[in-house]
Design a protein around this motif. Sequence first.
Motif: not given
Length: 163
Positions: A101-116, A118-128
């Motif tokens: 759950a903590a790792l998922a919460a970390d990813l959630e926060a990183a997603q919010r910041e990443g798409i803020r 950068a373009d989601p098409a760039v940021a999200l694959p990098r988060l993967a």
Amino acid sequence: MTTTTTSLHKASCPQPGATSGWISAPSSPTPLLDHAVLERLREDLSEYDVWRVFVQNFITALPLRIEKVRVALTTGDADGAMDAVLSLKTASQMVGAERLAALAADLEAAQREGIRVADPAVALPRLAVDYLHRIKQRAGQTSYALRTHLDTARQPRTINSQP
């Protein structure tokens, strides 16, 4: 005029065992499983041993949840990625899978910041790249621990009505 840019990937790639560069590392270690949550679940769903079915269903659904996260991240689907990671986080919390759950919460926060930033098409694959391997590892550890917990948990007492 000269401009210098920093690769988003370099800024976001964590060192092994670290968190994304977009958020800070947790300050205290989190247990793999919160046995108090499992015990409450067991008390609340004790009739017909429903708590066992609930935990087994979590274990069974875990690979599909992770696959949904993978697909949404790698395709740059911001809404799908958020839905998938929130599903993973919430389900993990419900069975006491604290580290997952903590790792998922970390990813959630990183997603919010990443798409803020950068373009989601760039940021999200990098988060993967940054998160999927660790999520799969943590999910395997969690599944093993939950199976062990199910195997070692007391079986419900049966009442013998015969004299």
